[in-house]
Design an enzyme around this catalytic site. Sequence first.
Site, PDB file in Angstrom:
ATOM      1  N   ASP A   7     -15.259  -2.831  -1.802  1.00 37.62           N
ATOM      2  CA  ASP A   7     -14.909  -2.586  -0.404  1.00 37.62           C
ATOM      3  C   ASP A   7     -16.185  -2.305   0.363  1.00 37.62           C
ATOM      4  OD1 ASP A   7     -12.284  -2.648  -1.412  1.00 37.62           O
ATOM      5  OD2 ASP A   7     -12.318  -0.484  -1.763  1.00 37.62           O
ATOM      6  N   ASP A  19       0.858  -1.185   0.000  1.00 38.55           N
ATOM      7  CA  ASP A  19       0.000   0.000   0.000  1.00 38.55           C
ATOM      8  C   ASP A  19       0.892   1.232   0.000  1.00 38.55           C
ATOM      9  OD1 ASP A  19      -2.033  -1.808   0.154  1.00 38.55           O
ATOM     10  OD2 ASP A  19      -2.831  -1.109   2.080  1.00 38.55           O
TER      11      ASP A  19
END
Length: 239
Positions: free
Chosen positions: A129, A8
């Site tokens: 998500d 990330d």
Amino acid sequence: MILYPAIDLKDGQAVRLVHGDMDRSTVFNDDPAAQARSFVEAGCEWLHLVDLNGAFAGTPVNAAPVEAILKACKVPAQLGGGIRDMATIEGWLDKGLARVILGTVAVENPDLVREAAKAFPGQVAVGIDARGGRVATKGWATETDVMVTDLAKSFEDAGVAAIIYTDIMRDGAMGGPNIEATADLARAVSIPVIASGGVSSLDDLIALKQTGVIEGAISGRALYDGALDLKAALSALAP
């Protein structure tokens, strides 16, 4: 089942967030390409990259470290975060990315997902998500009324390569993945489903594999913290 080590990216560094909160980030490596190389040297078959700044900005922000990773590593990589138009999709695929992940636009502009999946077969994934079964967009900052399964089913005929399902409340919390919800989603659609959020131990990976319906799993913090040994995990998941 394929294990995707996660990198990330925030402000050019490899970080992990807790519950997607940009203010709760831990820097694990200020050289993302070196981090990627270490995962590849351990034997991973894929890399999962996220441009966190890009997810909020709506346009790529961490292009330089992503390009450095693509140059340093020969395994395929998938990237999500800030990819919201055809030009960006084409640009990333031209630079050697194996797969783009479309999240926010899957809700706001589903026709783009269909167009891209048709133009680039096998190279477009949808990132879903969710909190409590409802889809969140824009770097998880905006909660919608769209249900996960409904969104996934809407792309059944689009030629999407995979669905990456993240339970936001599990992400970065080291509490284990939402196996039941992920397996239910995988059974509801024919598109391959990849689990994300909370994968923190070898037992988690084995439990996901034993569902028989989940195609892959993404893990980040557990690999950085040492709670999950990448070589042991890859060995356990081998056919």
